[in-house]
Design an enzyme around this catalytic site. Structure first.
Site, PDB file in Angstrom:
ATOM      1  N   ASP A   1      -1.277  -0.526   1.313  1.00  0.00           N
ATOM      2  CA  ASP A   1      -1.593  -0.854   2.707  1.00  0.00           C
ATOM      3  C   ASP A   1      -2.691   0.066   3.250  1.00  0.00           C
ATOM      4  O   ASP A   1      -2.763   1.235   2.882  1.00  0.00           O
ATOM      5  CB  ASP A   1      -0.312  -0.698   3.548  1.00  0.00           C
TER       6      ASP A   1
ATOM      7  N   ASN B   1       0.214 -13.270   4.521  1.00  0.00           N
ATOM      8  CA  ASN B   1      -1.214 -12.930   4.610  1.00  0.00           C
ATOM      9  C   ASN B   1      -2.123 -14.151   4.825  1.00  0.00           C
ATOM     10  O   ASN B   1      -3.296 -13.998   5.164  1.00  0.00           O
ATOM     11  CB  ASN B   1      -1.678 -12.161   3.364  1.00  0.00           C
TER      12      ASN B   1
HETATM   13  C1  FPP Z   1      -3.147  -4.442   2.861  1.00  0.00           C
HETATM   14  O1  FPP Z   1      -4.100  -3.756   3.641  1.00  0.00           O
HETATM   15  C2  FPP Z   1      -3.772  -4.932   1.657  1.00  0.00           C
HETATM   16  C3  FPP Z   1      -3.866  -6.227   1.272  1.00  0.00           C
HETATM   17  C4  FPP Z   1      -3.327  -7.356   2.059  1.00  0.00           C
HETATM   18  C5  FPP Z   1      -4.563  -6.615   0.065  1.00  0.00           C
HETATM   19  C6  FPP Z   1      -4.296  -5.728  -1.125  1.00  0.00           C
HETATM   20  C7  FPP Z   1      -5.402  -5.936  -2.034  1.00  0.00           C
HETATM   21  C8  FPP Z   1      -6.023  -4.972  -2.713  1.00  0.00           C
HETATM   22  C9  FPP Z   1      -5.629  -3.549  -2.731  1.00  0.00           C
HETATM   23  C10 FPP Z   1      -7.181  -5.357  -3.509  1.00  0.00           C
HETATM   24  C11 FPP Z   1      -6.986  -5.172  -4.942  1.00  0.00           C
HETATM   25  C12 FPP Z   1      -5.858  -5.897  -5.510  1.00  0.00           C
HETATM   26  C13 FPP Z   1      -5.936  -6.586  -6.640  1.00  0.00           C
HETATM   27  C14 FPP Z   1      -4.716  -7.158  -7.254  1.00  0.00           C
HETATM   28  C15 FPP Z   1      -7.224  -6.782  -7.324  1.00  0.00           C
HETATM   29  P1  FPP Z   1      -4.420  -4.316   5.104  1.00  0.00           P
HETATM   30  O2  FPP Z   1      -5.566  -5.252   4.985  1.00  0.00           O
HETATM   31  O3  FPP Z   1      -3.187  -4.904   5.703  1.00  0.00           O
HETATM   32  O4  FPP Z   1      -4.838  -3.022   5.832  1.00  0.00           O
HETATM   33  P2  FPP Z   1      -4.663  -2.716   7.401  1.00  0.00           P
HETATM   34  O5  FPP Z   1      -3.174  -2.700   7.673  1.00  0.00           O
HETATM   35  O6  FPP Z   1      -5.300  -1.371   7.553  1.00  0.00           O
HETATM   36  O7  FPP Z   1      -5.391  -3.800   8.135  1.00  0.00           O
END
Ligand code: FPP
Length: 243
Positions: A23, A71
């Site tokens: 996250d 998501n």
């Molecule tokens: C949460 O951060 C993250 C995600 C929804 C996506 C996770 C994906 C990756 C780490 C990319 C790499 C993964 C693979 C399998 C290639 P957020 O967007 O919710 O962050 P925020 O809470 O700060 O907005």
């Protein structure tokens, strides 16, 4: 199938199965005046390092939360960007996965995913199926409640077909209908970015998991943060409800 709870390599106090909620990519990008997708790209780079580190350290199972059933509520640009990022990641990391003897499996529903992504996921699973050092499970379009509903549906089908009686429904039997039934429950679940919740991740499997919440945003989560988390874990005493 990898041996369950095998501790034949790595530090003997290490968890056998680590699961991570990656996250904080969006906040990491915002702090730098970047687009959210650039945060996810930095997150993918971080994942590459952590995967290699886990395999070198002898962690047998690593599970990461890449995209939740919730998501889809994000903007179309971000969802499309993530789909493209996952495909690029599979293309660019396949050689590394072979080199490190890592098997990959995906859990979650494939129903809404792009056909080109599904094809890559299926090929990567087949291509790495003989690898034994570590199993990397990627939760993609995954929701813990949805998985539990899937388990309940399968058990109900077995009852309706007369294959099992109602009083044969045990925890063990229900667990055998999980998306990946041979995956041991996570010993340790780590979430970055300071948020202290599971957000629908591995709800059934997390019953006795140790939880670690780390303030670093995922793209900033270094190997030394991870070593600190494993050090904390090694000091915990796990009692599974006993004294
Ligand atoms: C949460 O951060 C993250 C995600 C929804 C996506 C996770 C994906 C990756 C780490 C990319 C790499 C993964 C693979 C399998 C290639 P957020 O967007 O919710 O962050 P925020 O809470 O700060 O907005």
């Amino acid at each position: 199938m990898l041996p369950t709870n095998s501790r034949d390599s790595g530090d003997s106090t290490d968890p056998v199965h680590v699961a991570i909620v990656m996250d904080g990519n969006g906040r990491w990008a915002r702090q730098r005046g970047l687009e959210r997708i650039e945060g996810h790209q930095a997150g993918a780079e971080r994942l590459r390092q952590i995967v290699k580190y886990c395999s070198r350290r002898g962690i047998r199972y690593l599970t990461v939360f890449a995209f939740s059933t919730e998501n889809w509520r994000r903007g179309k640009d971000e969802v499309d960007g993530l789909s493209q990022l996952f495909q690029n990641y599979i293309d660019s990391e396949t050689a590394m996965l072979h080199e490190h003897d890592i098997r990959v499996r995906f859990i979650g529903s494939r129903r809404r995913l792009e056909r080109s992504l599904i094809n890559r996921m299926t090929s990567l699973e087949a291509e790495t199926s003989e690898h034994r050092k570590m199993l990397l499970t990627v939760a993609l379009n995954y929701g813990g409640r949805r998985e539990i509903a899937h388990m309940a549906r399968n058990v109900a089908h077995a009852v309706v077909r007369g294959e099992i009686a109602l009083d044969e429904i045990t925890e063990d039997l229900v667990g055998r209908h999980a998306y990946s039934p041979d995956l041991p429950d996570p010993d340790l679940i780590v979430r970055t970015s300071g948020e202290c919740r599971l957000s629908n991740f591995l709800l059934w499997q997390a019953a006795y998991s140790e939880l670690e919440f780390v303030s670093a945003l995922w793209p900033d989560f270094t190997v030394s943060h991870f070593e600190g988390v494993l050090e904390n874990y090694s000091r915990r005493s796990r009692r599974y409800g006993a004294l």
